[in-house]
Design a protein around this motif. Structure first.
Motif, PDB file in Angstrom:
ATOM      1  N   TYR A  26       0.032  -2.118 -52.573  1.00 50.20           N
ATOM      2  CA  TYR A  26      -0.160  -3.161 -51.571  1.00 50.20           C
ATOM      3  C   TYR A  26       0.813  -4.316 -51.780  1.00 50.20           C
ATOM      4  N   PRO A  27       1.482  -4.787 -50.712  1.00 51.94           N
ATOM      5  CA  PRO A  27       2.288  -6.002 -50.848  1.00 51.94           C
ATOM      6  C   PRO A  27       1.386  -7.214 -51.063  1.00 51.94           C
ATOM      7  N   ILE A  28       1.880  -8.170 -51.838  1.00 58.74           N
ATOM      8  CA  ILE A  28       1.103  -9.377 -52.147  1.00 58.74           C
ATOM      9  C   ILE A  28       1.883 -10.598 -51.699  1.00 58.74           C
ATOM     10  N   VAL A  29       1.213 -11.463 -50.951  1.00 61.14           N
ATOM     11  CA  VAL A  29       1.791 -12.722 -50.499  1.00 61.14           C
ATOM     12  C   VAL A  29       1.058 -13.865 -51.184  1.00 61.14           C
ATOM     13  N   ILE A  30       1.820 -14.748 -51.807  1.00 56.94           N
ATOM     14  CA  ILE A  30       1.274 -15.961 -52.418  1.00 56.94           C
ATOM     15  C   ILE A  30       1.581 -17.140 -51.493  1.00 56.94           C
ATOM     16  N   VAL A  31       0.559 -17.910 -51.152  1.00 65.04           N
ATOM     17  CA  VAL A  31       0.762 -19.153 -50.409  1.00 65.04           C
ATOM     18  C   VAL A  31       0.361 -20.284 -51.353  1.00 65.04           C
ATOM     19  N   ASP A  32       1.362 -20.999 -51.842  1.00 65.10           N
ATOM     20  CA  ASP A  32       1.136 -22.017 -52.865  1.00 65.10           C
ATOM     21  C   ASP A  32       1.173 -23.415 -52.255  1.00 65.10           C
ATOM     22  N   SER A  33       0.320 -24.294 -52.778  1.00 58.03           N
ATOM     23  CA  SER A  33       0.241 -25.655 -52.249  1.00 58.03           C
ATOM     24  C   SER A  33       0.686 -26.695 -53.269  1.00 58.03           C
ATOM     25  N   GLY A  34       1.738 -26.362 -54.028  1.00 53.55           N
ATOM     26  CA  GLY A  34       2.331 -27.364 -54.906  1.00 53.55           C
ATOM     27  C   GLY A  34       1.975 -27.225 -56.362  1.00 53.55           C
ATOM     28  N   SER A  35       1.943 -26.016 -56.885  1.00 55.40           N
ATOM     29  CA  SER A  35       1.609 -25.811 -58.302  1.00 55.40           C
ATOM     30  C   SER A  35       2.650 -26.458 -59.211  1.00 55.40           C
ATOM     31  N   SER A  36       2.160 -27.056 -60.307  1.00 57.01           N
ATOM     32  CA  SER A  36       3.046 -27.680 -61.292  1.00 57.01           C
ATOM     33  C   SER A  36       3.010 -26.931 -62.623  1.00 57.01           C
ATOM     34  N   ASP A  37       2.222 -25.843 -62.709  1.00 59.04           N
ATOM     35  CA  ASP A  37       2.175 -25.044 -63.936  1.00 59.04           C
ATOM     36  C   ASP A  37       3.043 -23.796 -63.737  1.00 59.04           C
ATOM     37  N   THR A  38       2.739 -22.717 -64.393  1.00 62.01           N
ATOM     38  CA  THR A  38       3.570 -21.514 -64.322  1.00 62.01           C
ATOM     39  C   THR A  38       3.084 -20.509 -63.272  1.00 62.01           C
TER      40      THR A  38
END
Length: 263
Positions: A26-38
């Motif tokens: 399955y393809p995976i999409v990440i929608v990030d809202s400003g992570s400051s960690d790894t």
């Protein structure tokens, strides 16, 4: 046929286990809202497609994923970073056992884990969330709490039987309380969104209003009525956490009423 979408913000502690449980097909999409960690480095190492969008709320962020992240598959499975879907769920999807032909949204049940301990009683099951959605016919809106999500009433719903595992709390009590103070502020005025699906729990919550009796009722519900005491110390901790949350909502609602009275 299926894309997995994960909404992230500083999820480095949860994301590796979440990603490891998703089949490679399955393809995976990440929608990030400003992570400051790894978080983003972990996602890149796993080969995820990554998009960024400032946090607008759960409903709006899920809509962003569906309509602005170039997803082409007919179905989207929303998985939060602290959630694990069992292999059996994916096998049922692939085999057609979920019988999705005539529905738009599968409401998926969850099992909660507190400090890695499975809670079998205290949360009050079943707890359903709109997680598997047909991309072209589904739209999310805010639910009655103001911070959760619902789907529009025109969506054809079905209720799944295979639960996902939600590792919602690892002991970070100060962080949890800070987050829930903000959530409580949004729940001071319960306003069901016109045209949105509302759960039985949601209807009951709106009906009860913001009486101080809700604080006592919250503890009795989780610990006694739903037999949370059978979950041992974890059941008591869960009941106390959400009784505190209910008290926080009540006190903020009371302060708002007093402020209006002095205006």
């Amino acid at each position: 046929m299926l894309t997995v979408v994960i909404l992230t913000h500083n999820e480095a502690g949860n994301l590796p286990r979440c990603l490891a449980a998703i089949p490679d097909r399955y393809p995976i999409v990440i929608v990030d809202s400003g992570s400051s960690d790894t978080t983003l480095a972990i996602a890149q190492q796993h080969g995820c497609k990554i998009y960024s969008n400032p946090w607008p709320g759960f409903a709006e962020q899920r809509n962003f994923a569906m309509y602005q992240c170039d997803i082409q598959t007919a179905w989207i499975l929303f998985v939060d970073a602290d959630e694990i879907y069992p292999d059996d769920f994916y096998r049922q999807f692939d085999s057609g056992a979920l019988k999705l032909e005539n529905i738009d949204v599968l409401m998926v049940p969850s099992i909660l884990y507190l400090r890695e301990k499975r809670l079998n009683h205290a949360p009050g099951y079943p707890i359903y969330h709109p997680r598997l959605v047909r991309r072209e016919t589904t739209r999310f809106v805010r639910n009655h709490t103001g911070h959760g999500e619902a789907v529009l009433d025109g969506c054809r719903l079905a209720y799944g039987k295979t639960p996902y595992l939600h590792y919602f709390y690892h002991g970070e009590i100060i962080e949890w309380m800070h987050k829930h103070v903000n959530k409580a502020a949004q729940e001071v005025q319960l306003k069901p969104t016109a045209g949105a699906v509302i759960t039985t729990r949601g209807r009951l919550s709106v009906l009860l209003g913001r009486s101080w009796l809700r604080v006592l009722a919250r503890f009795l519900y989780h610990y006694l009525f739903r037999a949370g005491f059978l979950d041992g110390r974890a059941g008591l901790e869960f009941a106390l956490m959400f009784t505190w949350y209910e008290a926080t909502i009540y006190l903020q609602a009371k302060a708002a009423r007093q402020a209006r009275g002095h205006a």
